[in-house]
Write a protein that holds these residues in place. Structure first.
Motif: not given
Length: 388
Positions: A267, A257, A227, A313, A225, A202, A306, A309-310, A255, A253, A229
C-alpha cells in the motif's frame, strides 16, 4: 536514405559539444543539424543533460556496451530486414563520452528491431478493457471501442464510456447491492463509484463494490492492483478489503497491490493519510510511505518514490534497481505473455528506467536486452529468458 553525415559526424559533434571542445566550423554544423527538425533539437537537449550522461556512464561501467551493441546488430540482421549502415564509427574503449554519444545516437535514431515483424504483430500492448458483472449476474464487456451507453440498474444509472464507467444513484435506495468489475490480463480500466471516488484498475485485477454506499463505511473488495482517489467523507470512512488485510481512509490518494501470486501486499500513499491493518497489527502511513505485508503476516513500512508504484496509471512502466523477475511479472500481465526462465540467475538482473506501456512488446525487449547479458527468445506468446 540518411546521409553519411548523420551516421558519422553528429555523434562525434554531440560528444564534443558536451566537453566544450567544438571548433567554430563544427559548432555551425551542429547548429545547422539542430535547426533541421524539432526531433534533432530534442535529442540534442537530452544528450546535453548531465544526469542523463552520468546515468549512461554508469551503465557503461557495468556492461560491455561495445560487444553488446554489436551483438544486437548481428541479431537484428538475423531477425529482420536491416537498413544498411555503411560505416560504424571506430571508438576507443577508454573514451567514455564519445562511446556514449554513438550508443545513445544509434539507440535513439536507429530503433533496433530486436524482434521479428511476425512476433511484433502477435504480442501487442494491453488496452482499455474489462467485464462488468451486475448484481443479478448479468455481464457486460467493456472496452475502448464501446460506444457511450447507459445501463439502468435498480437504484442506479451506470454510464458506460470508452475509458470507464461511472455511477449515478438514487440516494433513497437503502438496499446494498454489489457489482464487480473484472480487468483481464492485458487490460486496464477506471470506475467512478457512487460517492465520486475514482478507482483505476491495473491488469488482472478485480473490484467488488456496492452500487450505492448505504452503511456507516464505504467498503470495497480488491484483488490485484488499483489506484484510489477517494472523495473525503469523515462520517463514512473508505475501506479497501484485500482479504487478509485492509486499508482505511477518509479522503486520500493511494495505490494498493495485492496479487495472489506475489509474496507481498503493498500500500503506497501519495497524499492524505491511511491506516493499513492485517490481523491485530496496523500502521498509519504518511505521504511517501509504503506499508508492506509479507508472508509472515508482519507489517513493515518504508519510504519510497511513489511514482515508481503509480506510473502505470499514466501509461508508464517505471523501475529503479528492480529485479528482472519482478519486472517480468508486471510486463507479463500487461502483454498477456507466459514467462519461462532458462537461466534462473537472470531473475536477479536489475534494471532502472522507464518504458511506455503502450509500446509493442518488441520495444520492451529492446530496452531490457541492452542493459546487460540477458536474451529473450520469443515463441508466439511464450517468452524464454536466458543468459547471452
Amino acid at each position: 536514405m540518411k546521409s553519411m553525415k548523420t551516421y558519422t559526424e553528429i555523434p562525434s559533434l554531440l560528444s564534443k559539444a558536451f566537453l566544450g571542445t567544438l571548433s567554430e566550423e563544427e559548432e555551425r554544423a551542429l547548429q545547422q543539424w539542430r535547426d533541421e527538425s524539432p526531433e534533432n533539437e530534442q535529442l540534442y537537449e537530452s544528450e546535453m543533460n548531465t544526469e542523463y550522461i552520468v546515468q549512461k556512464s554508469h551503465e557503461v561501467a557495468r556492461v560491455n556496451i561495445v560487444n553488446g551493441y554489436m551483438n544486437v546488430l548481428l541479431k537484428r540482421k538475423r531477425n529482420v530486414r536491416v537498413r544498411r549502415v555503411r560505416r560504424i564509427v571506430s571508438i576507443a574503449a577508454g573514451v567514455v563520452l564519445p562511446l556514449l554519444a554513438v550508443v545513445l545516437w544509434y539507440g535513439t535514431r536507429e530503433r533496433i528491431e530486436d524482434v521479428s515483424e511476425q512476433v511484433a504483430s502477435v504480442i501487442r500492448h494491453g488496452g482499455v478493457k474489462a467485464e462488468l458483472v451486475l448484481a443479478d449476474g448479468t455481464t457486460r464487456i467493456l472496452g475502448s471501442e464501446v460506444t457511450d451507453s447507459l445501463l439502468v440498474q435498480q437504484g442506479a444509472n451506470i454510464v458506460v464510456q470508452n475509458q470507464g464507467v461511472s455511477y449515478c444513484v438514487d440516494s433513497s435506495v437503502v438496499e446494498e447491492r454489489y457489482n464487480t468489475l473484472r480487468v483481464p490480463r492485458g487490460g486496464e480500466y477506471s470506475i467512478t463509484l457512487s460517492d465520486g471516488t475514482i478507482v483505476y484498475l491495473n491488469s488482472e485485477s478485480e473490484l467488488r463494490y456496492p452500487v450505492n454506499f448505504v452503511g456507516r463505511d464505504r467498503r470495497v473488495y480488491l484483488s490485484g492492483e488499483a489506484y484510489f482517489d477517494v472523495v473525503q467523507d469523515e462520517a463514512h470512512p473508505f475501506i479497501v478489503d484485500m482479504g487478509n488485510s485492509s486499508v482505511r481512509v477518509l479522503g486520500t490518494s493511494f495505490d494498493v497491490r495485492a496479487y495472489a501470486d506475489e509474496d507481498e501486499v503493498l500500500t503506497t500513499l501519495v497524499q492524505g493519510s491511511v491506516k493499513f491493518s492485517a490481523g491485530k497489527e496496523f500502521v498509519t502511513l504518511e505521504p511517501g510511505k509504503q506499508a508492506v505485508l509479507g508472508k509472515s503476516g508482519s507489517i513493515e513500512t518504508r519510504e519510497v518514490d511513489t511514482y515508481l508504484y503509480t506510473a502505470w496509471k499514466e501509461g508508464v512502466f517505471a523501475f529503479k534497481r528492480q529485479r528482472l523477475e519482478e519486472i517480468m511479472k508486471v510486463v507479463a500481465r500487461w502483454y498477456d505473455v507466459n514467462i519461462f526462465w532458462e537461466n534462473v540467475s537472470q531473475k536477479e538482473v536489475t534494471f532502472t528506467g522507464k518504458m511506455k506501456r503502450y509500446d509493442d512488446f518488441s520495444k520492451v525487449v529492446e530496452v531490457l536486452e541492452m542493459t546487460g547479458n540477458t536474451e529473450f527468445v520469443i515463441k508466439e506468446n511464450n517468452i524464454f529468458i536466458r543468459e547471452k
